[in-house]
Write a protein that holds these residues in place. Structure first.
Motif, PDB file in Angstrom:
ATOM      1  N   TYR A 181      -1.656 -12.356 -18.141  1.00  0.00           N
ATOM      2  CA  TYR A 181      -1.858 -13.185 -16.947  1.00  0.00           C
ATOM      3  C   TYR A 181      -2.415 -14.566 -17.280  1.00  0.00           C
ATOM      4  CZ  TYR A 181      -3.737 -14.784 -12.479  1.00  0.00           C
ATOM      5  OH  TYR A 181      -4.040 -15.527 -11.372  1.00  0.00           O
ATOM      6  N   GLU A 182      -3.431 -14.637 -18.139  1.00  0.00           N
ATOM      7  CA  GLU A 182      -4.043 -15.928 -18.471  1.00  0.00           C
ATOM      8  C   GLU A 182      -3.033 -16.861 -19.144  1.00  0.00           C
ATOM      9  OE1 GLU A 182      -6.919 -17.058 -17.546  1.00  0.00           O
ATOM     10  OE2 GLU A 182      -7.324 -15.190 -16.478  1.00  0.00           O
ATOM     11  N   LYS A 183      -2.237 -16.303 -20.055  1.00  0.00           N
ATOM     12  CA  LYS A 183      -1.209 -17.118 -20.714  1.00  0.00           C
ATOM     13  C   LYS A 183      -0.135 -17.543 -19.708  1.00  0.00           C
ATOM     14  CE  LYS A 183      -1.741 -15.332 -25.408  1.00  0.00           C
ATOM     15  NZ  LYS A 183      -2.240 -16.626 -25.930  1.00  0.00           N
ATOM     16  N   SER A 184       0.164 -16.655 -18.759  1.00  0.00           N
ATOM     17  CA  SER A 184       1.135 -16.984 -17.719  1.00  0.00           C
ATOM     18  C   SER A 184       0.645 -18.162 -16.878  1.00  0.00           C
ATOM     19  CB  SER A 184       1.391 -15.769 -16.828  1.00  0.00           C
ATOM     20  OG  SER A 184       2.281 -16.075 -15.779  1.00  0.00           O
ATOM     21  N   LEU A 185      -0.657 -18.144 -16.552  1.00  0.00           N
ATOM     22  CA  LEU A 185      -1.239 -19.246 -15.785  1.00  0.00           C
ATOM     23  C   LEU A 185      -1.171 -20.565 -16.559  1.00  0.00           C
ATOM     24  CD1 LEU A 185      -4.494 -18.017 -13.983  1.00  0.00           C
ATOM     25  CD2 LEU A 185      -2.406 -18.907 -12.945  1.00  0.00           C
ATOM     26  N   LYS A 186      -1.529 -20.522 -17.843  1.00  0.00           N
ATOM     27  CA  LYS A 186      -1.498 -21.737 -18.668  1.00  0.00           C
ATOM     28  C   LYS A 186      -0.077 -22.288 -18.743  1.00  0.00           C
ATOM     29  CE  LYS A 186      -5.478 -20.568 -21.566  1.00  0.00           C
ATOM     30  NZ  LYS A 186      -5.949 -20.244 -22.945  1.00  0.00           N
ATOM     31  N   ALA A 232      11.115 -27.101  -6.470  1.00  0.00           N
ATOM     32  CA  ALA A 232      10.576 -26.272  -7.545  1.00  0.00           C
ATOM     33  C   ALA A 232       9.165 -26.714  -7.911  1.00  0.00           C
ATOM     34  CB  ALA A 232      11.490 -26.328  -8.759  1.00  0.00           C
ATOM     35  N   PHE A 233       8.938 -28.025  -7.995  1.00  0.00           N
ATOM     36  CA  PHE A 233       7.618 -28.548  -8.348  1.00  0.00           C
ATOM     37  C   PHE A 233       6.576 -28.139  -7.310  1.00  0.00           C
ATOM     38  CE2 PHE A 233       4.359 -31.861  -8.081  1.00  0.00           C
ATOM     39  CZ  PHE A 233       3.921 -31.920  -9.397  1.00  0.00           C
ATOM     40  N   LEU A 234       6.897 -28.318  -6.032  1.00  0.00           N
ATOM     41  CA  LEU A 234       5.946 -27.980  -4.964  1.00  0.00           C
ATOM     42  C   LEU A 234       5.673 -26.482  -4.916  1.00  0.00           C
ATOM     43  CD1 LEU A 234       7.133 -30.353  -2.087  1.00  0.00           C
ATOM     44  CD2 LEU A 234       5.145 -30.612  -3.589  1.00  0.00           C
ATOM     45  N   ALA A 239       1.960 -22.011  -5.863  1.00  0.00           N
ATOM     46  CA  ALA A 239       1.689 -20.734  -6.529  1.00  0.00           C
ATOM     47  C   ALA A 239       0.400 -20.799  -7.346  1.00  0.00           C
ATOM     48  CB  ALA A 239       2.866 -20.356  -7.425  1.00  0.00           C
ATOM     49  N   LEU A 240       0.176 -21.892  -8.036  1.00  0.00           N
ATOM     50  CA  LEU A 240      -1.022 -22.013  -8.866  1.00  0.00           C
ATOM     51  C   LEU A 240      -2.279 -22.198  -8.028  1.00  0.00           C
ATOM     52  CD1 LEU A 240       0.470 -24.192 -11.730  1.00  0.00           C
ATOM     53  CD2 LEU A 240      -0.240 -21.803 -11.876  1.00  0.00           C
ATOM     54  N   ILE A 241      -2.169 -22.936  -6.919  1.00  0.00           N
ATOM     55  CA  ILE A 241      -3.317 -23.088  -6.025  1.00  0.00           C
ATOM     56  C   ILE A 241      -3.739 -21.733  -5.455  1.00  0.00           C
ATOM     57  CG2 ILE A 241      -4.056 -24.005  -3.788  1.00  0.00           C
ATOM     58  CD1 ILE A 241      -2.449 -26.530  -4.418  1.00  0.00           C
ATOM     59  N   LEU A 242      -2.745 -20.946  -5.022  1.00  0.00           N
ATOM     60  CA  LEU A 242      -3.050 -19.636  -4.442  1.00  0.00           C
ATOM     61  C   LEU A 242      -3.553 -18.642  -5.485  1.00  0.00           C
ATOM     62  CD1 LEU A 242      -0.086 -19.269  -1.925  1.00  0.00           C
ATOM     63  CD2 LEU A 242      -2.481 -19.825  -1.424  1.00  0.00           C
ATOM     64  N   SER A 245      -7.949 -18.515  -6.218  1.00  0.00           N
ATOM     65  CA  SER A 245      -8.933 -17.664  -5.544  1.00  0.00           C
ATOM     66  C   SER A 245      -8.891 -16.227  -6.042  1.00  0.00           C
ATOM     67  CB  SER A 245      -8.713 -17.693  -4.035  1.00  0.00           C
ATOM     68  OG  SER A 245      -7.374 -17.309  -3.717  1.00  0.00           O
ATOM     69  N   LYS A 246      -7.679 -15.713  -6.272  1.00  0.00           N
ATOM     70  CA  LYS A 246      -7.518 -14.369  -6.833  1.00  0.00           C
ATOM     71  C   LYS A 246      -6.128 -14.264  -7.451  1.00  0.00           C
ATOM     72  CE  LYS A 246      -5.707 -11.932  -2.774  1.00  0.00           C
ATOM     73  NZ  LYS A 246      -5.885 -10.755  -1.896  1.00  0.00           N
ATOM     74  N   PRO A 247      -5.938 -13.361  -8.405  1.00  0.00           N
ATOM     75  CA  PRO A 247      -4.630 -13.238  -9.061  1.00  0.00           C
ATOM     76  C   PRO A 247      -3.531 -12.844  -8.068  1.00  0.00           C
ATOM     77  CG  PRO A 247      -6.318 -12.132 -10.349  1.00  0.00           C
ATOM     78  CD  PRO A 247      -6.947 -12.476  -9.024  1.00  0.00           C
ATOM     79  N   ARG A 248      -2.519 -13.645  -8.019  1.00  0.00           N
ATOM     80  CA  ARG A 248      -1.314 -13.338  -7.245  1.00  0.00           C
ATOM     81  C   ARG A 248      -0.130 -13.481  -8.199  1.00  0.00           C
ATOM     82  NH1 ARG A 248      -4.602 -16.042  -3.382  1.00  0.00           N
ATOM     83  NH2 ARG A 248      -4.808 -14.878  -1.415  1.00  0.00           N
ATOM     84  N   LYS A 249      -0.004 -12.486  -9.054  1.00  0.00           N
ATOM     85  CA  LYS A 249       0.974 -12.548 -10.135  1.00  0.00           C
ATOM     86  C   LYS A 249       2.408 -12.658  -9.614  1.00  0.00           C
ATOM     87  CE  LYS A 249      -2.165  -9.761 -12.951  1.00  0.00           C
ATOM     88  NZ  LYS A 249      -2.362  -8.498 -13.706  1.00  0.00           N
ATOM     89  N   TYR A 250       2.656 -12.032  -8.476  1.00  0.00           N
ATOM     90  CA  TYR A 250       4.005 -12.048  -7.925  1.00  0.00           C
ATOM     91  C   TYR A 250       4.475 -13.470  -7.598  1.00  0.00           C
ATOM     92  CZ  TYR A 250       1.851 -12.636  -3.322  1.00  0.00           C
ATOM     93  OH  TYR A 250       1.135 -13.105  -2.252  1.00  0.00           O
ATOM     94  N   LEU A 251       3.508 -14.348  -7.271  1.00  0.00           N
ATOM     95  CA  LEU A 251       3.873 -15.728  -6.974  1.00  0.00           C
ATOM     96  C   LEU A 251       4.361 -16.470  -8.228  1.00  0.00           C
ATOM     97  CD1 LEU A 251       1.120 -16.907  -4.459  1.00  0.00           C
ATOM     98  CD2 LEU A 251       3.540 -16.419  -3.996  1.00  0.00           C
ATOM     99  N   LEU A 252       3.781 -16.149  -9.382  1.00  0.00           N
ATOM    100  CA  LEU A 252       4.235 -16.759 -10.633  1.00  0.00           C
ATOM    101  C   LEU A 252       5.649 -16.289 -10.966  1.00  0.00           C
ATOM    102  CD1 LEU A 252       0.969 -16.406 -12.751  1.00  0.00           C
ATOM    103  CD2 LEU A 252       1.772 -18.409 -11.487  1.00  0.00           C
ATOM    104  N   ILE A 253       5.902 -15.007 -10.726  1.00  0.00           N
ATOM    105  CA  ILE A 253       7.250 -14.477 -10.964  1.00  0.00           C
ATOM    106  C   ILE A 253       8.238 -15.127 -10.000  1.00  0.00           C
ATOM    107  CG2 ILE A 253       8.684 -12.406 -10.891  1.00  0.00           C
ATOM    108  CD1 ILE A 253       6.207 -10.807 -11.687  1.00  0.00           C
ATOM    109  N   LEU A 254       7.845 -15.244  -8.734  1.00  0.00           N
ATOM    110  CA  LEU A 254       8.714 -15.846  -7.730  1.00  0.00           C
ATOM    111  C   LEU A 254       8.991 -17.309  -8.059  1.00  0.00           C
ATOM    112  CD1 LEU A 254      10.262 -15.453  -5.119  1.00  0.00           C
ATOM    113  CD2 LEU A 254       8.165 -16.011  -3.854  1.00  0.00           C
TER     114      LEU A 254
END
Length: 285
Positions: A181-186, A232-234, A239-242, A245-254
């Motif tokens: 997850y952390e690497k996904s965020l970076k 795509a940029f927005l 996704a990163l803003i949301l 507050s807490k992990p929302r991994k599905y948003l990164l996949i989406l």
């Protein structure tokens, strides 16, 4: 090993998308197959060309007679009793078709079109002539070629490179969201940087050089390339803003899936087009 596999699949997806981009899109060469006397021939006809005509000259109707040289090859090489002529006219419009003859250069063919303003288009129909018989290629749809002003490599190459790095990072972020997850965020934050610079800074500069306008997407126009990049940029920003507050991994996949779908829309679809009646570049065509 797992980390290697994540990057491996991200690279494979990215390369597949790059190949798809090369095979599709309205400005990539038109692939044509035809048969004469039981021999199958293949050719790739150009659908983009550089022009030295400026928008100012076009607006002032001060276009001197200039030409753009174009080339294509036939595979296998055509025999000496083959000739190829080109029927063409301005697009869109109801002009009468004009005719030019191609030059055979050891199996390759060349011809010259009158240069058009940036984003100006011609539609043309190659005609294969053999022993008095004619075969019109692409008779129904024709081949549409769009003209653009030269873009300096110092701007164009970083733009292309950053756009595909952004896609690679987006694929990696989506693949690793539930595992690293952390690497996904970076990777997601790097997507914003590369997509922002490559698509929203260098992209408009490329378009300004090519077609005379920085931005022709929403809210100024309907250019699909501009709009899909902005979307795509927005979405990545959201996704990163949301995820703060807490992990929302599905948003990164989406976000990764949306980016992939955006990249799969052929480049230059519904892009800029010069309107000869208005004397201006319009978008969404």
């Amino acid at each position: 090993m797992k980390k290697f596999l994540f990057w491996f699949f991200a690279v494979i997806i990215t390369i597949t998308a790059v190949i798809y981009q090369r095979l599709t899109g309205p400005t990539n060469p038109k692939r044509v197959k035809f048969s004469i006397e039981n021999i199958d021939y293949r050719a790739k006809f150009p659908r983009t060309s550089e022009t030295s005509v400026t928008l100012t000259e076009a607006l002032e109707r001060d276009i001197q007679e200039r030409y753009s040289k174009l080339e294509f090859k036939m595979n296998p090489v055509t025999p000496d009793n083959f000739t190829i002529k080109i029927l063409y006219k301005r697009y869109p419009g109801d002009d009468t078709l004009k005719q030019i003859q191609t030059q055979n250069n050891n199996g390759g063919y060349s011809f010259e079109f009158p240069s058009q303003p940036p984003a100006g288009k011609l539609i043309y129909y190659p005609v294969v002539v053999k022993d008095g018989s004619e075969l019109v290629l692409c008779e129904e749809e024709g081949i549409i070629i769009r003209f653009k002003s030269p873009v300096p490599s110092i701007v164009l190459l970083p733009h292309i490179l950053l756009m595909f790095i952004a896609m690679l990072l987006a694929n990696y972020s989506g693949i690793t969201a539930f595992f690293l997850y952390e690497k996904s965020l970076k990777a997601g934050y790097l997507v914003i940087i590369t997509l922002g610079i490559g698509g929203l800074i260098l992209g408009p500069i490329v378009q300004k050089y090519a077609f005379g306008a920085f931005w022709t997407g929403w809210p100024l126009g309907e250019d699909l390339t501009d709009n899909k990049t902005l979307f795509a940029f927005l979405f990545w920003v959201t996704a990163l803003i949301l995820n703060r507050s807490k992990p929302r991994k599905y948003l990164l996949i989406l976000a990764a899936v949306i980016t992939l779908l955006v990249y799969c829309i052929p480049h230059s679809t519904a892009g800029s087009e010069y309107d000869h009646e208005k004397g201006a570049v319009v978008t969404g065509r």
